[in-house]
Each structure stands twice: as structure tokens, then as C-alpha cells.
Design an enzyme around this catalytic site. Structure first.
Site, PDB file in Angstrom:
ATOM      1  N   CYS A   1      -3.650  -8.622  -6.444  1.00 47.89           N
ATOM      2  CA  CYS A   1      -5.072  -8.313  -6.621  1.00 47.89           C
ATOM      3  C   CYS A   1      -5.253  -7.413  -7.847  1.00 47.89           C
ATOM      4  O   CYS A   1      -5.052  -7.857  -8.965  1.00 47.89           O
ATOM      5  CB  CYS A   1      -5.649  -7.707  -5.348  1.00 47.89           C
ATOM      6  SG  CYS A   1      -7.444  -7.687  -5.321  1.00 47.89           S
TER       7      CYS A   1
ATOM      8  N   HIS B   1      -4.073 -11.652  -0.960  1.00 47.71           N
ATOM      9  CA  HIS B   1      -3.267 -10.551  -0.436  1.00 47.71           C
ATOM     10  C   HIS B   1      -2.245 -11.033   0.596  1.00 47.71           C
ATOM     11  O   HIS B   1      -2.574 -11.127   1.775  1.00 47.71           O
ATOM     12  CB  HIS B   1      -4.172  -9.535   0.254  1.00 47.71           C
ATOM     13  CG  HIS B   1      -4.978  -8.694  -0.675  1.00 47.71           C
ATOM     14  ND1 HIS B   1      -4.506  -7.522  -1.203  1.00 47.71           N
ATOM     15  CD2 HIS B   1      -6.232  -8.850  -1.161  1.00 47.71           C
ATOM     16  CE1 HIS B   1      -5.444  -6.981  -1.980  1.00 47.71           C
ATOM     17  NE2 HIS B   1      -6.501  -7.771  -1.972  1.00 47.71           N
TER      18      HIS B   1
ATOM     19  N   GLU C   1       0.125  -9.314   1.820  1.00 48.66           N
ATOM     20  CA  GLU C   1       0.415  -8.223   2.762  1.00 48.66           C
ATOM     21  C   GLU C   1      -0.642  -8.138   3.861  1.00 48.66           C
ATOM     22  O   GLU C   1      -0.450  -7.469   4.862  1.00 48.66           O
ATOM     23  CB  GLU C   1       0.560  -6.900   2.013  1.00 48.66           C
ATOM     24  CG  GLU C   1      -0.721  -6.167   1.647  1.00 48.66           C
ATOM     25  CD  GLU C   1      -1.491  -6.765   0.462  1.00 48.66           C
ATOM     26  OE1 GLU C   1      -1.165  -7.886   0.037  1.00 48.66           O
ATOM     27  OE2 GLU C   1      -2.449  -6.118  -0.010  1.00 48.66           O
TER      28      GLU C   1
END
Lengths: 271, 955
Positions: free
Chosen positions: A97, A230, A232
Site C-alpha cells: 500500500c 493488503h 497482512e
């Protein structure tokens, strides 16, 4: 260097996905340090002591002027030698990002057009950019991603991965459209937005209007990865927005593999 | 970025009827001051300001600058922030320039240039500027000759001289004048009390002392209404009665918490937020604030600093907590009202809403705190006073909940610098807004700097974990005056105002003292640790400065360059307020139950209810919030097969390696309050609890916050409603054994236009937080599989008063939903048990729009149809109408989806509650409802239901 995989998660004013990114790496056994850029600038901490550099999501310096620009300049003007050495040493970099925006604006991504392994060279000037979403606003939504390229980071990912995006400036554009061919030929496109079936997307499946639906790219070596979505945030099964409808096959989500790959690569190639 | 911004402006122009505007271009403008060469400017442009892939630039010396040559039918308009308004881009740009190795730049200002194509009149241009491009409170049109001025903010420091206020000899008329002229918002009784105090001291107060007293005694800081005496007149069974209430807060809200006495309540009502136990290592704290008055005038900045403020409350709770999620609730006037119907001086509700949402978005997202839950309510009465509730949840280690200032500790201010912004915010929010407010109170309006606050957060948690300070609080309303005043309440404090870091020169000492500049915290630091503390902040590029000492002499002493400008006894400041008795009268509203059409078309009715602004999807808002940052999300605001169905409570698991979580929900319903605030409070508590129960929460582990937004409490009818609302809070909280842990009130939400005053409908927001033992067991509201059974749990009564259904018919009604806590409690506990056993595939609570909306949302969120029989629904009394069953908003009800294999066990566990099997989930998209006469009353498709639900706010 001992036998531990060492990850540096770089942070500065406005970094905010640092802790979940650190967790993702440490979960697979890496030793992770959250390091403020001031500590690198003052040489209290050395980049060379690490195997993986993660530039996490957030709004560094408020995304003022434009996203990632100010941190990118800090890296270019004050830490470029260390970074160039890091890449030359075949270590790994991931930018997620805001981190992707930073890597693009330093020129680390897409990087040199061909992989020249013989000498350390400076990063080329910026050739691609991530600009304001076509929708004109920040959006948090889940996207399907067709996985492509030959990056170590994306090894054994499902052919279509499911990650959320959360950004206002994620539209991938190129200075020269001919570059697209080069990126493709080099296998540097790692992720493209797609429909649930892997077809060409429209808005909102392509959430920002990215050229060629590109969501993430690597350098020619595949060791430097940048992506807007993302991973994660789809680390655990229960991160999936519809997990209550699904049969639980594993406690991990699609994104976990990326971090596992990073740790695996270091264990097998750098230690 | 600028292309889509321009497209948005063009669209808004056309919505406003400015159809002559054909094209809009937006260019950023940077004014750079300093001794820099052209080469250096080129470098700054190429390397910093311009994206070379997509942008170009030009530059020139200011003296050579001329407005671009006007093309035919094209206008050039440049907008900049007013001097002194926070512009975070300036600081970042300065840093970026220094990183390039250029150190000679003194200042940077930014502006935006708009090129407007089209044949537009001067009048249209005015509309365009005032309604779309700029808010005159914070921005102005740049004229070439003004440019130089805009770069210079510094003024010479005012002469160092103590100013006194001629008080002790003042007449009553003069006292009133002093209060009004100084924007002190003190009434005559209070002014006379202050006068008596200084008569005893045989001197006039300084301006600084008067300001300090006004801040401390303001409704905003002191809560005079809730803490004062109220003479409450009401009717009981036709007889008039009077009751004297000594302290409304203590006798209702706090009393409930004391009576319930939960062992897991750690710190209630005395810190910046309520604190409850989370797990063996950590506590959770929760606070919801309002920022209504500033948001009415400058929606973006008002909401922006509202969220910034409540986050600082969490940072200032105990020794500091880490913020883990935000929740926001807004009340606006409907966004489609015609411009010419707006009272003078108010902004259009659509603009207010867009501004508020952007303000919350930018602050929460940039700080990296997920916004996980919220609600939006529309009512024409919010036209002059929109409500903006901002909430934040934090987590802290158990040993960081106690704080205590010690004698000799130093006062350290950290974070942003102090400027002239936000002066008189506390006193301004303690009065009504008027058409003049936008002129008089413009200093109270600010813009936040979330990155500054993020830096403070990062550094603060490091300092906390190294035990480098003994106490902390945030600089909120009243600025340093209330922060330092509060911390020094017992020991006394001495402040050196000349030590406070300033944004620019030229501030008077009293301005430094009461400025509400954002992103500042005050710490008390032992002398032995101050060096280490300052280093922690410096390492993260945060300013920290020692500005005084906690003395031990119970006085507030303030110095400025050696001059004493304030010398007040803490006891007078904090206990000297006159005891005021306010009058309150409660009379039941005279609404009648409307006559309903004999056989209404329920298909159409259901679509109307689903498309109501208060029911429809808020996706346009929610998608703009980052609801997943920090990686803890378990139940997101949206769920279902396409991740767009409306979740009940949101659930997060704040620790990466633990399945323990928290659920957050809000209950708010202004319409019920128009009938009876007592039942509004009861219903809101019920709603907030049942949303948490619907995701699997346990009613025995839920805590709540109250948040009253009311009209002018000096008017007896308004105060009567407020008392009644507080009484409803007490009864329902005790009934459910759910304690209040913190609260807030925002009064004087009225808008005066000439002699007319528009009061908001008294509105209470109940925000609930529940501890979830195992997040893997939580449940979402979308239907999961065809063939599963649908149950309706809880009794449906004829309670359409204040319902959405009545509203779609233009009625309000009288039969407002009541709460029957005994039955409700049994249901909440049973539902929790069946979730723990895994018998519920989906659960949704029945709220606005009743059973009909509940079923429709479950079906379209799951992408599955349903067949339902209304004659099976458990009803109270003789229920002869389908529309009443379908749309009544009776409390404590759920719809639950159960797999056939669990039918018997489920039914056995629900014994003792009103629980009825009413239908089944279908594989086909038909949505079929049979009425009490077994006839088909609703026959539609889920995609049609979803469409009407999604459309209204899909901007």
C-alpha cells in the site's frame, strides 16, 4: 550473521500497518524489528543487518503533496547507498500500500529494466506512478487478484487471491505504455485485479482504475515486491469478509503465504 | 487525484443547478518563501512537488505573478486557507525541502487554483465559491495583492502588560455586558459570584482569570445542568407532581452503575474514558464525545477535530491506552432538502454530511485506527444542528490504569504547537447557535493534523511503558487552562506561558492559555525523568516542553515573562460555582395513533421502508473508512455473500495471538424521543445490547455509554424531556444489569433564526461494548444455506409509534416501543447460549423497519430467498394486521437461522421465550411472505429489495 531471519519493518510519522506486518513475519519465525527511519539516518541501526525490508501501509507524512513522496525522497537522498547494496545482496523488499507507493517513487520499482547482477547501480528515475483513484475517494473493499509473474514472494499462492485494498491513491499508471510490454515480458506483473472468476474487471472489482488492472509489480529479479492490496489483512481465516459462510480448511488466509515465502527464501538462500 | 476532484466539483455544480459550468480543472499552488535560486525551485518541483509521470509545473517570482490570461468564458479562482488555519501540508513540504538539502526556505503556503469553463454569471460564481469551493470560516479567495500577506503570520508580540477586568464595581448591567463582550457565556448569577469573590480579595480579576473561570464553569466542562438542582414537574396518572432532583447524573446514570456493581468495572466516570477488564493482562476503555457545534459551522474540520479529540481522551485515560477502533454516529437533515428551504446561515445537509464523513475518514484513516461501526440518522430538525458523535476504544496494560500527580512534578506539554485556533470552543459550545455564529465564533473552528497525533501516540506509548511520567490528560476544550487546571486540582500548579511552543509570534498570554490548538497532551513528569522523557519524544520528531510545576499550594498561578497574570484558589475555581436551580416540566406528547389504510400494499410498503434514509445502506460512507487496519477485524461493518450486508455489532480481536475480542454497537432513535424520551432511552439501550447479543455477545459482559444531545436546558420543556430520558436510562440499565461506564452531554443544540428557535429532537446515543470470549464463535446476519429454518424470537406488540413505517406514511403515532427487561433478559441469555453451542447460522436483530426489514436484509445479504408466515409470529394481544407484525419496532427481538439438524436442541434451549418458527431459507431468490389470513402479502425478489436498499445514498 546467525541463523535467524531478520526483518526490518520501517516506520516513520504516519506509518500505521507496521504491527500487523511485523506479526505476519514473526509468526513464521522471523525476528522482526520495528525501526523508525530516524534510527537508520542516525546510523544507530544498520540496514545491512537485515534480510528483509518491509515498508508497511499507512499515510507517511500524511500523504501530503502526494502519497509516499516524502518518505521516498528521504530514502533516495539519505539512504540510497544502503538500499542499493541491500538489493545487490539479493535481499528481499516488500512494500504494501503506502510502502508500494514509496518504492515506486524511489525508482526501486519497477527498477532497472534488466537484471544486471555484476555491479551495484543506482535506481533509475521514477517511471510508473500510483495516483488518485478514479472514484475520487478512499475506499476499503475486497478485491480478487490474478497472480502472475515469477516472484519468490508469490510462490504457491492460489491462482486467484483475495485481499482487501484500502487507499485513495492506488491507480497504477505508466510514463510510457510500451513499458507495459516490458513488465509483462519480464514477468514483473505480480497481481492484477480481476473478477471472482478471473475475468477482466470493471469498477469496483478494479477499485481504482489501474492501467491494465495492475495491483502489484516486482523488480526484474522478483525479490522486490510492491502491491496496493493488503496481504497482512488476510493473514487469518477469520479476516475473510465472509468467513462465517465458509468451511474452515486452515487457520490462515490467502495473504499468509506471502510472508511465509519471504521467510522461506531467506532460510534457503541467505542463511 | 486532482482529476477526480475536478470531476466531483463539476458534478456538485450540476446538482446545484449551475449547469453552465462545462469543465473544472484543479491545480495545486505552492507559495515558497525564502532565498532560493531558480535551480533550487526546479529541483523542489521535480523531486518533491510534482509527479513527473502525470503532472507538469510552472513557477515564477511572486512579484512577476499575474493571474493567468482569461480565456473567453473561463474563470480563474484561487482558494487558500485563512492565516492561522492548520495546513499540515506546509510542515510536510518544509520537511521535504530540507530533505533535498535546501535550508533557506522560510515558509510554505498552499492554495488551490480552479479553472472554471462555462458562461457563468457573477452570482453563479458566488454560489460556486460559497457552496462548493470554500468555507469562508477557514478559507478565502486569493487576490494577487494579498499574496505577500498570506505568507506572514507573525505579528509583533503584544506589549507585556497585565490586563484587568473592571469587575468589583460593575453594575448588573455591566456584568452582563462583560460576559457577553468577552464571549464568556457566564450568566448574571455566575458573574455576581465571581464579583463577590474578588471583592473579598479587594482587586479586579485579570482577563486571564476571567477566561479561566469561564472555561472551567462552562456547561461543556462543568456540566451544570446534570450536576445542578432541578425542580421537575410531571404528571402521574393525571395528577401533577413535583420532584426536586439534586444531581441528575448521580441520581440516574451513576446510580445505575453503583446499584449494578459489576466487578469488572475498573474505572468509571472519573477518568477521560470508562475502563473495564478485558483479559488477564489488559483493560479496555471506551469513550464517545460529541462535536456538534463546530461541525455545524465547518463540517470537515469539526468532525476531524471531533475524532482527534476523542482519540486523545483514550490516550489520556489512565497513563494512556492504545486506540484500537473508532465508532461514529451522525444525525443530519435529509440530504435532498431544497436549498431555498434552509434557514439563513446554515449549510446544506448534503454538504454537511460530505464534510463530516471526509473529516472522520481523514483523521481515523491517517491515524491507522479502524472505524468499525456507526449509524446515521436523518430528521429535518437537525438542519441547524447536525449531531456528530465520535467514539474511540483503547487497550492498556492493567498496571497503567492508575495515575497520580506528585508534588514537584513538572508540567510538560507534548505534540502540536499552540496557535490562535480554537479560541472559545468550550464556552461557544455552551450556547445556542445563531445566524451570527459563523461570524462571531469562527475562531472556534479548526482543522486537525492526524499525523501529528499519530506521532504523539507512537512516542507516548514508549514513554508510558518506560514509566517516564506520573499522570496525563489531553488538551481538549479549554486548552491548557482546563488540562493543567484539572491535573493541578489538588496540588495546585504554576505555569510559565512563555515556555509554551507557539506556531507564530503575536499571541497574547490569555490566548496561549485558552487556545484549543489540537494534538496536544499534558504530562506530569518527575524531575529525575524529564530528560529521558524529552528524548523519547525528540526521537519521534515530536515537540515536548516543560512549562511549569505542580506546586502543592492548591493555587493556579500563571506567569508570562515574569509577570503574574493569574492567581486563583483551586477551590474557588472548581467548587465556587453558584448552585443554580433549573425548572423542568414533562408533559406527554399529544400525538395520536394514525388511521391506517384498510388493506395496504405491503410489497410497496416494504420497499418504501427499505429505501428510507434511516434504513438504507450506508455503504457510501463505510467504504471510505478503513475498517480493517491493525489487522483485528472479525466481523466487519459489511458481511454476506457479496460483503455488502449490514452487520449488527462489529467485532475485533485486538491481540494477534488471542481469540478474545470486543463487540461494539450503538443504539440511537430520535423519533421515539419525540413521543417519550423515557422509552427512547430504554429502546436505545435494548438496541445496543441486542446488536451485541446478535453477534454472539454475553449480556453479562456488556457496558454502555450515555450521550445526551439536547436543546436549551434553560427551557423547562426541554429539560423535562432530558430528566425523563435519564430516568429511562436508569431503569433499563438496572433491568438488564448493564452498567454505564462513561458519558457525555451536549446541550444548547438549538438554532436561532431571528426570534424562531429550531431545537433538535432530544437524542440519546447509547454505545455498547461487549467482551467476546471466543471470536471464532461469532455469528453474522446473512442467511447461509437454503433449507434452514427461520425463527423469530421475542414478542411483537402493536408498537408502531415513531416507526419507519409510520414515517413513510408521514405519521409519528403514539404507541412507542417499550422495554420489558425480564423477558428481554431471558431472550438475551438464551440467544447467547445457542450461539455458544453453534446452533445459530445467522442472527439479525429487529430494529428500524421491524421484522420486514430484518428478514429482507438477511435474505439479500446471503443471496438467498425466504418463505415466511406472519401467522406464526409470537404476538402480544390480538394482532389483526399484517403491516403491524411486519413493521412494528418492538424491542428484544431477533430472527435466527437454524439448521434442521439442530431444530430440537435449539427449541429446547429457547424454552421460556417467545420463539416461533416462521419460515425457511430458499435457494431461489423469491422473497415470499404470507399474511395472517394465509394470503401472499409480499412477493418480490431479493435483488429488488437490495436495489432499493442500496440506491438512496449511493453517491
Amino acid at each position: 550473521m546467525n541463523k535467524t531471519v531478520k526483518v526490518i519493518v520501517l516506520r516513520t510519522a504516519g506509518t500505521n500497518c507496521d504491527q500487523e506486518t511485523a506479526f505476519a513475519f514473526s509468526h513464521f519465525g522471523a525476528q522482526v524489528d520495528l525501526v523508525h527511519i530516524n534510527a537508520l539516518l542516525r546510523k544507530e541501526i544498520k540496514l545491512e543487518d537485515y534480510h528483509i525490508l518491509a515498508v508497511p501501509g499507512g499515510f507517511t507524512y500524511g500523504d501530503d503533496i502526494e502519497s509516499g513522496r516524502i518518505l521516498a525522497n528521504e530514502l533516495r537522498f539519505h539512504l540510497s547507498t544502503d538500499l542499493e547494496q541491500f538489493v545487490y545482496d539479493k535481499k528481499l523488499i516488500i512494500g504494501i500500500c503506502n510502502g508500494f507507493q514509496v518504492l515506486v517513487k524511489t525508482g526501486i520499482l519497477p527498477g532497472k529494466t534488466s537484471e544486471d547482477e555484476k555491479e551495484i547501480s543506482t535506481f533509475p528515475p521514477q517511471t510508473v506512478s500510483l495516483i488518485g483513484n478514479d472514484s475520487g475517494k478512499f475506499e476499503d473493499r475486497w478485491t480478487y487478484l490474478k497472480v502472475d509473474g515469477h516472484s519468490v514472494w508469490t510462490r504457491d499462492l492460489p491462482s486467484i487471491a483475495y485481499f482487501p485494498v484500502a487507499h485513495a491513491e492506488g491507480k497504477f499508471v505508466l510514463a510510457d505504455k510500451k513499458q507495459l510490454q516490458v513488465l509483462g515480458d519480464n514477468g514483473q506483473v505480480a497481481f492484477r485485479y480481476c473478477t471472482v472468476n478471473g475475468r477482466n474487471p470493471f469498477y469496483p472489482q478494479n477499485p481504482n482504475g489501474s492501467f491494465d488492472h495492475i495491483a502489484g509489480i516486482t523488480d526484474p529479479s522478483g525479490r522486490v515486491l510492491g502491491l496496493m492490496p493488503h496481504p497482512e489483512r488476510h493473514f487469518l481465516f477469520r479476516h475473510h469478509p465472509s468467513w462465517t459462510r465458509l468451511k474452515k480448511q486452515s487457520s490462515y488466509g490467502d495473504g499468509a503465504k506471502i510472508f511465509a515465502n519471504g521467510v522461506w527464501y531467506v532460510e534457503n538462500h541467505l542463511l | 487525484m486532482y482529476g477526480s476532484l475536478a470531476a466531483g466539483i463539476l458534478k456538485t455544480c450540476h446538482e446545484l443547478g449551475l449547469t453552465a459550468v462545462k469543465n473544472v480543472d484543479v491545480h495545486p499552488v505552492y507559495l515558497v518563501q525564502g532565498d532560493v535560486s531558480d535551480d533550487q525551485i526546479d529541483l523542489i518541483c521535480q523531486e518533491l512537488l510534482v509527479d513527473n509521470i502525470t503532472q507538469e509545473y510552472t513557477f515564477c517570482e511572486l512579484s512577476d505573478y499575474a493571474e493567468p490570461k482569461k480565456k473567453k468564458d473561463s474563470k480563474y479562482i484561487e482558494i487558500a486557507y485563512n492565516p492561522g488555519v492548520m495546513d499540515p501540508v506546509e510542515e510536510s513540504t518544509m520537511k521535504g525541502i530540507r530533505d533535498l538539502g535546501i535550508s533557506s526556505v522560510l515558509s510554505v503556503r498552499t492554495a488551490r487554483a480552479y479553472y472554471i469553463d462555462g458562461r457563468i454569471s457573477a452570482e453563479s460564481q458566488n454560489i460556486l465559491v460559497s457552496k462548493v469551493l470554500a468555507n469562508k470560516l477557514i478559507q478565502h479567495i486569493v487576490k494577487t495583492e494579498d499574496r505577500r500577506k498570506s505568507l506572514l503570520l507573525d505579528h509583533p508580540d503584544p506589549e507585556c502588560q497585565v490586563v484587568t477586568v473592571p469587575l468589583i464595581k460593575a453594575s448588573d448591567r455591566q456584568l452582563k455586558h462583560i460576559s457577553q463582550k468577552g464571549q464568556l457565556f457566564l450568566n448574571l448569577e455566575e458573574m455576581k459570584t465571581i464579583q463577590r469573590h474578588f471583592k473579598k480579595l479587594k482587586r479586579d480579576p485579570t482577563d486571564c482569570e476571567m477566561e479561566t473561570i469561564a472555561q472551567t464553569w462552562s456547561e461543556h466542562c462543568y456540566h451544570k445542568t446534570f450536576r445542578g438542582t432541578i425542580r421537575y414537574q410531571y404528571e402521574d396518572k393525571g395528577r401533577k407532581k413535583t420532584k426536586i432532583i439534586r444531581n441528575l447524573l448521580k441520581s440516574t446514570i451513576k446510580k445505575a452503575t453503583e446499584d449494578i456493581n459489576k466487578p469488572w468495572c475498573v474505572s468509571v466516570f472519573h477518568d477521560n474514558a470508562g475502563v473495564i477488564e478485558f483479559d488477564s493482562d489488559s483493560h479496555i476503555c471506551f469513550k464517545v464525545e460529541t462535536h456538534n457545534h463546530p461541525s455545524a459551522l465547518e463540517p470537515y474540520g469539526g468532525a476531524n477535530t471531533g475524532i482527534g479529540g476523542v482519540i486523545r481522551d483514550i490516550l489520556g485515560t489512565g497513563l494512556g491506552a492504545k486506540p484500537i477502533c473508532c465508532t461514529d454516529v451522525f444525525c443530519f437533515s435529509p440530504p435532498d432538502v431544497p436549498f431555498d428551504s434552509l434557514p439563513a446561515g446554515t449549510l446544506h445537509p448534503k454538504r454537511v454530511m460530505q464534510g463530516v464523513v471526509s473529516g472522520v475518514r481523514d483523521y481515523g484513516n491517517k491515524m491507522g485506527i479502524p472505524t468499525v461501526n456507526g449509524a446515521v440518522l436523518f430528521d429535518p430538525l437537525f438542519v441547524g444542528n447536525p449531531l456528530v458523535y465520535c467514539g474511540n476504544v483503547g487497550i492498556m496494560p492493567k498496571d497503567k490504569v492508575e495515575k497520580r500527580v506528585c508534588k514537584g512534578d513538572l508540567v510538560v506539554v507534548v505534540g502540536g504547537r499552540t496557535g490562535r485556533d480554537g479560541i472559545h470552543g468550550a464556552t461557544f459550545s455552551s450556547g445556542e447557535l445563531t445566524t451570527e455564529s459563523e461570524v462571531v465564533s469562527s475562531g472556534a473552528v479548526q482543522i486537525g493534523d492526524p499525523i501529528q497525533e499519530k506521532k504523539v501516540l507512537d512516542a507516548l506509548l514508549v514513554a508510558r511503558d518506560r514509566n517516564l511520567y506520573t499522570s496525563i490528560t489531553d488538551c481538549g476544550a479549554g486548552g491548557l487552562s482546563s488540562a493543567a487546571g484539572e491535573m493541578g486540582i489538588e496540588l495546585g500548579v504554576r505555569i510559565e506561558l512563555d515556555q509554551v511552543p507557539l506556531k507564530y509570534h503575536g499571541l497574547g498570554y490569555e490566548e496561549i492559555w485558552i487556545s484549543e490548538s489540537q494534538e496536544r497532551m499534558v504530562l506530569s513528569v518527575p524531575k529525575t525523568k524529564v530528560k529521558k522523557l524529552l528524548k523519547v519524544f525528540r526521537d519521534e520528531n515530536v515537540e515536548a516542553e516543560v512549562i511549569g510545576e505542580f506546586t502543592g499550594d492548591a493555587k493556579l498561578e500563571i506567569f508570562y515573562h515574569g509577570l503574574q497574570v493569574c492567581d486563583l484558589d483551586m477551590s474557588f475555581l472548581h467548587e465556587g460555582t453558584p448552585k443554580i436551580t433549573k425548572e423542568a416540566v414533562w408533559k406527554p406528547a399529544k400525538h395520536k395513533e394514525p388511521r391506517l389504510p384498510k388493506s395496504p400494499l405491503l410489497n410497496e410498503a416494504l420497499l418504501n421502508v427499505l429505501g428510507h434514509y434511516n434504513v438504507c445502506s450506508k455503504e457510501w460512507i463505510v467504504r471510505q473508512y478503513d475498517h480493517e487496519v491493525q489487522g483485528g477485524s472479525v466481523i466487519k461493518p459489511f458481511c454476506g455473500v457479496d460483503a455488502d450486508g449490514p452487520s449488527d455489532a462489529s467485532v475485533i480481536a485486538p491481540k494477534f495471538n488471542s481469540r478474545k475480542g470486543i463487540a461494539i454497537a450503538n443504539g440511537v432513535n430520535a423519533n421515539f424521543g419525540k413521543i417519550d424520551p423515557y422509552w427512547m432511552a430504554a429502546s436505545c439501550i435494548d438496541e445496543s445490547i441486542r446488536q451485541i447479543v446478535a453477534v454472539g455477545g454475553d449480556v453479562e459482559r456488556i457496558a454502555i455509554l450515555d450521550n445526551f444531545c439536547w436543546g436549551n436546558p434553560d427551557k423547562p420543556d426541554r429539560l423535562g424531556g432530558l430528566v425523563r430520558c435519564a430516568q429511562g436510562c436508569y431503569r433499563t440499565a438496572v433491568g438488564y444489569q448493564v452498567p454505564f461506564i462513561s458519558g457525555k452531554d451536549s446541550l444548547y443544540n438549538e438554532y436561532a433564526e431571528g426570534k424562531k428557535s429550531i431545537a433538535i429532537p432530544g437524542t440519546i446515543l447509547i454505545s455498547a461494548i461487549g467482551i467476546i470470549e471466543d471470536v471464532d464463535k461469532t455469528v453474522t446476519m446473512d442467511f447461509k444455506e437454503a433449507g434452514n429454518l427461520i425463527y423469530c424470537v421475542g414478542e411483537t406488540s402493536n408498537e408502531l409509534g415513531g416507526s419507519i413505517y409510520y414515517d413513510t406514511l408521514g405519521k409519528i403515532g403514539r404507541n412507542v416501543p417499550q422495554v420489558r427487561e425480564k423477558k428481554g433478559m431471558k431472550i438475551f441469555k438464551s440467544v447467547h447460549s445457542i450461539v455458544q453451542k453453534g446452533y445459530a447460522r445467522s442472527i439479525h436483530d429487529c430494529s428500524e423497519g421491524g421484522l420486514g426489514v430484518c428478514l429482507a436484509e438477511m435474505a439479500f445479504s446471503g443471496g438467498l430467498g425466504a418463505t415466511v408466515r406472519l401467522d406464526q409470529v409470537a404476538v402480544k394481544g390480538a394482532m389483526i394486521r399484517d403491516d403491524v407484525i411486519l413493521f412494528s419496532e418492538s424491542n428484544s427481538r431477533f430472527v435466527i437461522e437454524v439448521q434442521p439438524r439442530h431444530q430440537q436442541k435449539f427449541e429446547a434451549m429457547m424454552k421460556g421465550t417467545a420463539c416461533a418458527r416462521i419460515g425457511a431459507v430458499e435457494a431461489t431468490p423469491e422473497f415470499l411472505i404470507y399474511g395472517i389470513k394465509q394470503n401472499v402479502v409480499v412477493n418480490t425478489y431479493i435483488q429488488d429489495l437490495k436495489q432499493v436498499w442500496q440506491e438512496p445514498l449511493q453517491w
